[in-house]
Design an enzyme around this catalytic site. Structure first.
Site, PDB file in Angstrom:
ATOM      1  NE  ARG A 111      46.135  40.892  59.646  1.00  0.00           N
ATOM      2  CZ  ARG A 111      47.745  40.473  60.344  1.00  0.00           C
ATOM      3  NH1 ARG A 111      46.877  39.493  59.695  1.00  0.00           N
ATOM      4  NH2 ARG A 111      48.303  41.582  60.127  1.00  0.00           N
ATOM      5  CG  HIS A 136      48.020  39.655  67.222  1.00  0.00           C
ATOM      6  ND1 HIS A 136      47.508  38.307  67.206  1.00  0.00           N
ATOM      7  CD2 HIS A 136      48.866  40.428  66.793  1.00  0.00           C
ATOM      8  CE1 HIS A 136      48.710  38.663  66.138  1.00  0.00           C
ATOM      9  NE2 HIS A 136      49.570  39.287  65.993  1.00  0.00           N
ATOM     10  CG  HIS A 210      53.237  38.158  67.937  1.00  0.00           C
ATOM     11  ND1 HIS A 210      54.237  38.651  67.266  1.00  0.00           N
ATOM     12  CD2 HIS A 210      52.161  38.227  67.490  1.00  0.00           C
ATOM     13  CE1 HIS A 210      53.921  38.528  66.417  1.00  0.00           C
ATOM     14  NE2 HIS A 210      52.338  38.286  66.367  1.00  0.00           N
ATOM     15  CE1 TYR A 212      57.485  39.513  66.917  1.00  0.00           C
ATOM     16  CE2 TYR A 212      58.546  40.145  65.330  1.00  0.00           C
ATOM     17  CZ  TYR A 212      57.302  40.365  65.946  1.00  0.00           C
ATOM     18  OH  TYR A 212      56.112  41.364  65.402  1.00  0.00           O
ATOM     19  CG  ASP A 282      52.253  37.919  58.747  1.00  0.00           C
ATOM     20  OD1 ASP A 282      51.612  37.141  59.528  1.00  0.00           O
ATOM     21  OD2 ASP A 282      51.873  39.282  58.243  1.00  0.00           O
ATOM     22  CD  GLU A 347      51.972  35.170  65.175  1.00  0.00           C
ATOM     23  OE1 GLU A 347      51.023  35.087  65.436  1.00  0.00           O
ATOM     24  OE2 GLU A 347      53.142  35.452  64.784  1.00  0.00           O
TER      25      GLU A 347
HETATM   26  C1  GLA Z   1      51.054  38.792  63.261  1.00  0.00           C
HETATM   27  C2  GLA Z   1      50.248  39.498  61.902  1.00  0.00           C
HETATM   28  C3  GLA Z   1      51.861  39.809  61.409  1.00  0.00           C
HETATM   29  C4  GLA Z   1      51.915  41.141  62.154  1.00  0.00           C
HETATM   30  C5  GLA Z   1      52.431  40.751  63.201  1.00  0.00           C
HETATM   31  C6  GLA Z   1      52.921  41.884  64.005  1.00  0.00           C
HETATM   32  O1  GLA Z   1      51.863  37.794  63.037  1.00  0.00           O
HETATM   33  O2  GLA Z   1      50.229  38.236  61.643  1.00  0.00           O
HETATM   34  O3  GLA Z   1      50.955  40.335  60.069  1.00  0.00           O
HETATM   35  O4  GLA Z   1      50.686  42.051  62.337  1.00  0.00           O
HETATM   36  O5  GLA Z   1      51.732  39.833  64.432  1.00  0.00           O
HETATM   37  O6  GLA Z   1      53.518  42.802  63.260  1.00  0.00           O
END
Ligand code: GLA
Length: 383
Positions: A111, A136, A210, A212, A282, A347
């Site tokens: 962000r 992003h 990114h 998962y 997060d 990340e």
């Molecule tokens: C990142 C952000 C999260 C979310 C994901 C996507 O990791 O930090 O808050 O936005 O991407 O869903």
């Protein structure tokens, strides 16, 4: 007479070529295969899926749409392969809806508060796509563009070299940024990513992947029983919009303390302000290694499969995100439904909102400089 000479010549030729073939077979216990197939169309143009396989059978598939890691097949403790990343079976899924599954995010991963920052005395206004903030790379970030792709080799390893020119003004960013990301599959069961960029105007740059991960196999449940260790004594606490306050806070005596391996689920719903803001984890951890050398940032393990993933990076930070926004509305690969916390992201990055935090390590790339970072996801097993 002439004919028998000819026959003898043919025989010799066959013998020699056969010997040569068996020689190469003998030498090449080490193999690397690559396959390229269509992954569907974007704006009427074909995009591709490249699949690399090393001698141990580990496979990675990458598409040049969004530089997305689509499949990652990794052996478990019995040698059985499972796909350990979330995603879609074709490009159509990614075009429809994706929380950045497997993608390369940029120009600035994470962000930037209110989408504003100032460089060299000029204020820039970026696209805002996360309430009032920029996330992003904006509305059409690097995860949603088509990259040029070519396969490449280095010794026994093979890779995919992806390039993209992000034009001056794209999503509000200054400067033409030439980006190269090379994804390598090594013979040591590593997915290694080298990021490289140059610019013609000073600009923030923060490139990451990114993916998962679910080490039990994608779609096979949540990641709450995975254990994680983070090589970080501090993290960057955030406000309600997940923008860092600027503080580097010790993890000691908080649910953020992963200096020793800890089950992800153990404190994920703790009565803690930071956990509440994130809806779980997060957050950005401040890695202990700050000198730009490649060092272990995180180790994740999953007991039933015995899989272990180490993340090594040259970056100063890592966003540990536990898939809190997944909610069962996405059906991904093989018809699997992705429920809350079915995947975790690691990340590697500069800290969020660095362009507005002079006290954080600088993320500004200037003309004449080269942005160069490396992140490695290394897979092993233990019983
Ligand atoms: C990142 C952000 C999260 C979310 C994901 C996507 O990791 O930090 O808050 O936005 O991407 O869903």
């Amino acid at each position: 007479m002439r004919f028998s000479y000819f026959l003898a010549f043919c025989l010799c030729f066959l013998l020699i070529t056969n010997c040569q073939q068996s020689d190469t077979q003998k030498e090449s216990n080490v193999t690397m295969n690559v396959e390229q197939r269509s992954f569907g169309k974007v704006d009427g143009n074909e995009v591709w899926l490249f699949t690399f396989e090393n001698s141990s059978g580990m496979k990675v598939s990458i598409t040049n749409y969004g530089a997305i890691v689509v499949n990652l097949l990794v052996p478990d403790q019995n040698g059985q392969l499972d796909d350990v990343v979330l995603g879609y079976d074709s490009v159509a899924g990614y075009l429809d809806k994706t929380p950045y599954f497997g993608a390369l995010v940029g120009r600035y991963g994470n962000r930037i508060a209110k989408g504003r920052f100032t460089v060299d005395g000029v204020e820039y206004k970026l696209a805002t796509n996360n309430n009032e903030n920029h996330l992003h790379g904006g509305i059409k970030g690097f995860d949603k563009v088509v990259w040029d792709a070519e396969t490449t080799e280095d010794g026994d390893n093979m890779g995919l070299k992806l390039t993209y020119l992000s034009k001056d003004g794209e999503e509000g960013y200054p400067g033409n940024l030439k980006v190269t990301a090379t994804y390598w599959l090594t013979q040591d069961n590593e997915l290694k990513i080298d990021y490289h960029a140059t610019t013609d105007k000073a600009t923030p740059v923060n490139l990451t992947n990114h993916s998962y991960f679910n080490l039990a196999g994608q779609g096979k449940g949540d990641i709450l029983d995975h254990e994680i260790q983070l090589n970080a004594d501090r993290f960057t606490p955030v406000d309600a919009g997940l923008i860092p306050t600027g503080e580097l806070r010790p993890v000691a005596e908080t649910p953020m303390d992963f200096r020793k391996p800890f089950k992800i689920g153990a404190r994920i719903d703790a009565d803690d302000q930071q956990i509440k803001y994130g809806g779980g984890y997060d957050h950005n951890w401040v890695l202990n290694n700050q000198n730009g050398s490649l060092a272990v940032a995180a180790i994740v393990s999953e007991q039933s499969s015995g899989r272990v993933m180490e993340v090594l990076t040259t970056e100063p930070g890592i966003q540990f995100y536990t898939g809190n926004f997944l909610d069962g509305t996405i059906t991904g690969k093989n018809g699997k439904v992705y429920q809350r916390r079915f995947g975790l992201c690691l990340e590697t990055q500069h800290y969020p909102d660095s362009p507005n935090k002079p006290e954080f390590p600088s993320c500004i790339l200037k003309p004449g400089e080269t942005y160069q970072t490396t992140t490695v996801y290394r897979f092993t097993t233990r019983k």
